[in-house]
Design a protein around this motif. Sequence first.
Motif, PDB file in Angstrom:
ATOM      1  N   TYR A 103       0.861  -1.402  -0.041  1.00 12.06           N
ATOM      2  CA  TYR A 103      -0.052  -0.007   0.136  1.00 12.06           C
ATOM      3  C   TYR A 103       1.059   1.388  -0.200  1.00 12.06           C
ATOM      4  CZ  TYR A 103       1.122   0.709   5.051  1.00 12.06           C
ATOM      5  OH  TYR A 103       1.415   0.793   6.215  1.00 12.06           O
ATOM      6  N   LYS A 104       0.284   2.272  -0.099  1.00 10.80           N
ATOM      7  CA  LYS A 104       1.166   3.536  -0.193  1.00 10.80           C
ATOM      8  C   LYS A 104       0.763   4.440   1.113  1.00 10.80           C
ATOM      9  CE  LYS A 104       1.621   3.708  -5.105  1.00 10.80           C
ATOM     10  NZ  LYS A 104       1.114   4.733  -6.494  1.00 10.80           N
ATOM     11  N   ALA A 105       1.719   5.157   1.814  1.00 10.04           N
ATOM     12  CA  ALA A 105       1.480   5.755   2.939  1.00 10.04           C
ATOM     13  C   ALA A 105       1.676   7.600   2.639  1.00 10.04           C
ATOM     14  CB  ALA A 105       2.293   5.170   4.004  1.00 10.04           C
ATOM     15  N   SER A 106       1.072   8.208   3.317  1.00 16.49           N
ATOM     16  CA  SER A 106       1.302   9.309   3.160  1.00 16.49           C
ATOM     17  C   SER A 106       2.499   9.776   4.364  1.00 16.49           C
ATOM     18  CB  SER A 106       0.086  10.309   3.922  1.00 16.49           C
ATOM     19  OG  SER A 106       0.033  10.091   5.168  1.00 16.49           O
ATOM     20  N   VAL A 107       3.129  11.047   3.872  1.00 17.92           N
ATOM     21  CA  VAL A 107       4.391  11.374   4.772  1.00 17.92           C
ATOM     22  C   VAL A 107       4.250  11.408   6.298  1.00 17.92           C
ATOM     23  CG1 VAL A 107       6.027  13.138   5.085  1.00 17.92           C
ATOM     24  CG2 VAL A 107       5.471  12.877   2.624  1.00 17.92           C
ATOM     25  N   PRO A 108       3.006  12.264   6.675  1.00 17.97           N
ATOM     26  CA  PRO A 108       2.868  11.756   7.966  1.00 17.97           C
ATOM     27  C   PRO A 108       2.723  10.342   8.706  1.00 17.97           C
ATOM     28  CG  PRO A 108       1.507  13.442   7.234  1.00 17.97           C
ATOM     29  CD  PRO A 108       2.063  12.745   6.087  1.00 17.97           C
ATOM     30  N   LEU A 109       1.935   9.544   7.903  1.00 17.74           N
ATOM     31  CA  LEU A 109       2.017   8.181   8.159  1.00 17.74           C
ATOM     32  C   LEU A 109       3.455   7.235   8.298  1.00 17.74           C
ATOM     33  CD1 LEU A 109       0.445   5.566   9.121  1.00 17.74           C
ATOM     34  CD2 LEU A 109      -0.207   5.278   6.957  1.00 17.74           C
ATOM     35  N   ILE A 299      -4.280  -0.510   8.712  1.00 19.30           N
ATOM     36  CA  ILE A 299      -4.153  -0.083   7.540  1.00 19.30           C
ATOM     37  C   ILE A 299      -5.608   0.390   6.924  1.00 19.30           C
ATOM     38  CG2 ILE A 299      -3.126  -0.489   5.172  1.00 19.30           C
ATOM     39  CD1 ILE A 299      -1.512  -2.581   6.435  1.00 19.30           C
ATOM     40  N   ASP A 300      -6.699  -0.212   7.062  1.00 21.03           N
ATOM     41  CA  ASP A 300      -7.946   0.136   6.548  1.00 21.03           C
ATOM     42  C   ASP A 300      -8.304   1.533   7.191  1.00 21.03           C
ATOM     43  OD1 ASP A 300      -8.069  -2.151   5.051  1.00 21.03           O
ATOM     44  OD2 ASP A 300      -9.301  -3.298   6.546  1.00 21.03           O
ATOM     45  N   LEU A 301      -8.043   1.607   8.489  1.00 20.40           N
ATOM     46  CA  LEU A 301      -8.417   2.889   9.197  1.00 20.40           C
ATOM     47  C   LEU A 301      -7.465   3.998   8.797  1.00 20.40           C
ATOM     48  CD1 LEU A 301      -9.733   4.545  11.452  1.00 20.40           C
ATOM     49  CD2 LEU A 301      -7.885   3.845  13.185  1.00 20.40           C
ATOM     50  N   MET A 302      -6.198   3.813   8.369  1.00 17.11           N
ATOM     51  CA  MET A 302      -5.550   4.801   7.685  1.00 17.11           C
ATOM     52  C   MET A 302      -6.031   5.180   6.332  1.00 17.11           C
ATOM     53  SD  MET A 302      -3.240   5.747  10.069  1.00 17.11           S
ATOM     54  CE  MET A 302      -4.744   5.354  10.975  1.00 17.11           C
ATOM     55  N   CYS A 303      -6.697   4.243   5.757  1.00 18.31           N
ATOM     56  CA  CYS A 303      -7.159   4.553   4.353  1.00 18.31           C
ATOM     57  C   CYS A 303      -8.431   5.479   4.546  1.00 18.31           C
ATOM     58  CB  CYS A 303      -7.316   3.355   3.764  1.00 18.31           C
ATOM     59  SG  CYS A 303      -5.914   2.458   2.701  1.00 18.31           S
ATOM     60  N   PHE A 304      -9.216   4.858   5.413  1.00 21.58           N
ATOM     61  CA  PHE A 304     -10.235   5.682   5.751  1.00 21.58           C
ATOM     62  C   PHE A 304     -10.223   7.152   6.121  1.00 21.58           C
ATOM     63  CE2 PHE A 304     -13.330   7.245   9.018  1.00 21.58           C
ATOM     64  CZ  PHE A 304     -14.897   6.962   8.247  1.00 21.58           C
ATOM     65  N   LEU A 305      -8.988   7.469   6.834  1.00 18.07           N
ATOM     66  CA  LEU A 305      -8.463   8.694   7.363  1.00 18.07           C
ATOM     67  C   LEU A 305      -7.854   9.715   6.013  1.00 18.07           C
ATOM     68  CD1 LEU A 305      -7.367   8.176  10.852  1.00 18.07           C
ATOM     69  CD2 LEU A 305      -9.626   9.071  10.142  1.00 18.07           C
ATOM     70  N   GLY A 306      -7.720   8.992   4.975  1.00 18.29           N
ATOM     71  CA  GLY A 306      -7.131   9.329   3.860  1.00 18.29           C
ATOM     72  C   GLY A 306      -5.279   9.317   3.963  1.00 18.29           C
TER      73      GLY A 306
END
Length: 334
Positions: A103-109, A299-306
């Motif tokens: 998956y891909k993560a944002s910089v903060p994550l 990971i699903d929660l992180m996707c839900f939060l964008g």
Amino acid sequence: MTETESRSQHGEKRQNGDAATEVSTVEDVFDDTFKNKDGPKPPRIPVWRNIILMSLLHVAALYGLTLAPSASAPTLVWSTVCYLISALGVTAGAHRLWSHRTYKASVPLSIFLASANSMAFQNDIYEWARDHRVHHKYSETDADPHNATRGFFFSHIGWLLVRKHPDVIEKGRKLDLSDLKADKVVMFQRRHYKMSVLIFCFLVPTLVPWYFWGESLLVAYFVPGLLRYAVVLNATWLVNSAAHMWGMRPYDKTINPRENPLVAISAMGEGFHNYHHTFPFDYATGEFGWKLNLTTAFIDLMCFLGLATDRKMVSKATVHARVQRTGDGSNKSG
């Protein structure tokens, strides 16, 4: 969707939404052309520094266990929080994000997961991902860093107590790690790894309970500090040892990795290992969603939060076809 692999990790199509591709983004595909060299094995050379430090850590963890009953309730809760954070640094971070790019993560994550990985103190992300890709590409051979065919102790902790087999070093140097070298968060952590470990693995777990609710430094250091650290280490190591030895093989009976629910519980979802070695690019590392899989839920929660996107997964049809073709018959849903 069709399957084109010759063995469990070969050529599975990746699915993301409506798009599918057979192009792997990292070298995590099993190389069934590699064979162990004939002749005597090289001698095992002890790494005495690691032997001494690991021995001291586990003695300290046992002492922390004796102190745990005297710890305050907030300290025990904090210890659990530190366990979860540091485990995520390995499971959602070093493993699913950086080793397999599932998956891909944002910089903060990414920054959070890199900090959590330092709290786990299991080598920096670059080295962890390199060794893990070698493990997948040459699983259960001399080029596998924690080759389970060498026994439980070796695959659990022994591989850290001796020099690497020359084949591990050789194959690790040949891997394409350009994605890791281009990742600014990974390389920043690598450059400042010792300081980040000191801060996140030892100082933060110890000083928070001491400063905020008056826990003794002794208890704070040995319980959320060293005991928590040792437990996370062993939970991770069980994936290399127990999950390669005990359990069912519903997806591919020709490989060692197994489905081990107890390991899944302790390692936040990493125990569905037959599935993972069959479909290493699936972000969930298991067929059944959040069941015994806190990392997938995270990971699903992180996707839900964008904060995360582009989860890679295998279609149900592909999984069920694989179960029918190469499974051991233990998956009744296939």
